[in-house]
Design a protein around this motif. Structure first.
Motif, short mmCIF file in Angstrom:
data_model
loop_
_atom_site.label_atom_id
_atom_site.label_comp_id
_atom_site.label_asym_id
_atom_site.label_seq_id
_atom_site.Cartn_x
_atom_site.Cartn_y
_atom_site.Cartn_z
N THR A 149 69.00 82.33 -3.87
CA THR A 149 70.24 82.03 -3.60
C THR A 149 71.30 83.50 -3.91
OG1 THR A 149 70.19 79.67 -4.63
CG2 THR A 149 72.33 80.71 -4.46
N LYS A 152 70.92 85.54 -0.89
CA LYS A 152 71.34 84.92 0.16
C LYS A 152 72.98 85.18 0.37
CE LYS A 152 69.88 81.15 1.63
NZ LYS A 152 69.47 79.57 1.59
N SER A 169 77.21 76.09 3.10
CA SER A 169 75.91 75.99 3.55
C SER A 169 74.88 75.79 2.47
CB SER A 169 75.53 77.21 4.36
OG SER A 169 75.46 78.33 3.26
N LEU A 170 74.93 76.23 1.22
CA LEU A 170 74.08 75.87 0.16
C LEU A 170 74.16 74.62 -0.25
CD1 LEU A 170 74.66 78.85 -2.22
CD2 LEU A 170 72.61 78.52 -0.65
N VAL A 172 75.11 71.86 1.88
CA VAL A 172 74.44 71.13 2.82
C VAL A 172 73.01 71.29 3.02
CG1 VAL A 172 74.25 70.92 5.45
CG2 VAL A 172 76.37 71.34 4.50
N GLU A 173 72.35 72.39 2.57
CA GLU A 173 70.77 72.67 2.22
C GLU A 173 70.33 71.74 1.22
OE1 GLU A 173 67.80 76.45 2.01
OE2 GLU A 173 70.04 76.70 1.88
N ALA A 174 71.19 71.73 0.25
CA ALA A 174 70.75 71.13 -1.02
C ALA A 174 70.67 69.65 -0.85
CB ALA A 174 71.33 71.61 -2.41
#
Length: 551
Positions: A149, A152, A169-170, A172-174
């Motif tokens: 993380t 990124k 974006s993190l 949504v990814e999680a």
């Protein structure tokens, strides 16, 4: 550094209507701490207690520990993040900053046995506040950023992508906010620190070239660079040959301060200062720091101690920084530590300025600090001040009184501090006078006139003292003789090449006339004649000379 961390170790959930739930169904998922439980390392104990706290709903941190004579840790304890009390750091006493500290007693004590096993010796599970299992991820001890993380976020920041978009974006990814072990503020603090450590183009090369050039000129030039996990410069320390040579002679007292200035990278400048035999400040090394936590100060003090060949100072003076105190206790255990009196007295307007009798409190406090002769007198006058002005509930004064043996002069006078007592008295006055004179033109003109008169009087006093010292030295010296004015005037240039004054011509004629009288008739004795030649017969020679000069 995280914002707002000085007063709380977790989010303020005192107002949440979440009740403590310690039912068996909720506690079966995690093991409850018990006396006698054994672990292999401190990290294992921390992870176990943090897992228990996360399920129950409170934050944790290490309360402290103790080392043995062999410098090995003997025991330590982990406790609730709400333990203890916090002294308000608010500048306005009428609006103190809120604190989540509730003096909670929940904790576990861990003893380290001879076989290097970590055993829980005592357990306290009682909390005096509401627990919030649903919000455990917001506690500071549970906020973690993994290396993926971090990488990124930094790449997105270098590419110009805003932090809000990167964090979204993190999320949504999680698959949701609740699945993240950090929040947006944690990411923002990381990016701020990364930017601070990211030097500009050519800065690293210029810094390296400067240090190499200085070391090539003098092999005693010393410097150390502290790098992070990604080989970026985090902290810097350097000292030239003059600093190291000065420390050999003036290592009694060292002053360390980080309040001077910051540069374009927001790195505090941290100089080590000493005092020479003239009472002047001398530089003993300096550093640039990325943060002001205990780990950074420990690194800086170790680097400075290595530079000075492992010789610690006898005494060190700092401001009221807990991180500095922790580092000094670890690196300089045998050095006397004192808090800077100037920094403490400078905080008086911010801490007590809202009081109706602020001027009287300030006057009495200064009288206690500067004029107390004994410890009992200081304590008695302090208690009297607290009672007279009803300051029993002032947390700042309570904190100062608890630390009185580290900053009040009467408590530390048995140690050498190279302090200038007159300077400490004049400094607050010098700071206040310009503020009074800057109110209007009339005040400014009056102040300028007063300062000029004071300056002239001080110069005159110093001149009189110097003249008195010269006369005293001349009168007490056995090798020097005070001659008459005529004899002193005749010394120097030979008489044959020097033009005689009118007085000297008259005196010469008087002496010649006296000699003639001696030859014709002995009206003048030989002793008187010799006295005239030596310039000592003032009654005869000078009266005759003055009479002829008037004619």
């Amino acid at each position: 550094m995280e914002q707002g961390k000085s007063d709380s170790n977790e989010v303020n959930d005192n107002n949440e209507n979440v009740h403590q739930d310690l039912s068996p169904s909720s506690l079966n998922e995690v093991m409850i701490p018990k006396i006698g439980m054994t672990f292999l390392s401190e990290d294992e104990v921390r992870n176990f207690y943090k897992s228990y706290a996360q399920n129950v709903g409170f934050g944790i941190f290490k309360l402290g520990g103790k080392k043995g004579d062999d410098e090995k840790q003997k025991y330590f304890c982990f406790g609730c993040a709400k333990s203890g009390k916090t002294v308000s750091q608010a500048k306005n006493v009428m609006y103190p900053r809120p604190s989540t500290k509730t003096n909670c007693k929940a904790k576990i004590n861990v003893v380290i046995r001879n076989d290097d096993n970590f055993v829980i010796s005592s357990v306290s599970l009682e909390h005096n506040h509401v627990l919030s299992p649903g919000k455990s991820r917001h506690f500071r001890c549970n906020k973690l950023l993994d290396s993926t993380t971090k990488r990124k976020l930094e790449l997105n920041d270098q590419a110009g992508i805003t932090l809000s978009k990167s964090f979204h974006s993190l999320v949504v990814e999680a698959g949701g906010y609740e699945n993240l072990s950090f929040d947006e503020r944690k990411c923002r603090n990381f990016i701020s620190e990364a930017r601070r450590l990211r030097l500009g183009d050519g800065d690293v090369e210029a810094l390296s070239n400067y240090f190499c050039r200085m070391q090539s000129r003098n092999s005693n030039f010393f410097y150390v660079l502290d790098l992070d996990e990604e080989s970026r410069i985090r902290n810097i320390f350097w000292a030239d040959a003059r600093c190291r040579a000065a420390y050999d002679y003036f290592s009694d007292v060292v002053t360390f301060d980080t309040t001077y200035l910051t540069n374009s990278y927001d790195m505090p400048f941290a100089p080590f200062d000493g005092v020479n035999h003239h009472g002047q400040s001398i530089l003993l090394g300096c550093g640039l720091l990325s943060s002001e936590d205990s780990e950074t100060f420990i690194w800086l003090f170790k680097s400075w101690l290595t530079c000075m060949l492992g010789r610690a100072p006898k005494a060190i003076i700092t401001d009221q920084c807990r991180a500095m105190a922790i580092a000094i206790e670890e690196i300089f255990p045998n050095s006397h530590h004192r808090l800077c009196l100037w920094h403490i007295m400078k905080k008086l307007p911010a801490k007590l300025g809202g009081h109706a009798q602020y001027k009287m409190i300030k006057k009495q406090l200064k009288n206690i600090v500067y004029n107390s002769l004994t410890v009992d007198e200081c304590d008695e006058r302090w208690m009297t001040m607290i009672e007279d002005f009803n300051l029993e509930n002032n947390d700042w004064l309570k904190f100062l009184y608890e630390q009185r043996n580290e900053w009040i002069s009467v408590y530390v006078k048995d140690k050498f501090w190279a302090e200038r007592h007159r300077y400490n008295i004049l400094t607050p006055l010098i700071q206040e006078v310009p503020q009074l004179g800057a109110n209007n033109d009339d005040s400014c003109s009056i102040l300028v006139k007063i300062l000029k008169d004071a300056k002239e009087k001080l110069i005159a006093i110093q001149t009189d003292h110097s003249r008195a010292d010269q006369l005293k030295e001349a009168s007490t010296s056995s090798s020097k003789t005070i001659h008459s004015r005529l004899k002193v005037r005749s010394r120097g240039r030979p008489p044959t090449k020097r033009k005689q004054s009118k007085i000297e011509q008259i005196v010469k004629k008087s002496v010649a006339k006296a000699r003639k009288k001696v030859i014709e008739g002995p009206t003048v004795s030989v002793e008187e004649l010799n006295n005239m030649e030596n310039g000592k017969h003032d009654s005869l020679v000078h009266s005759d000379a003055e009479k002829r000069f008037e004619d």
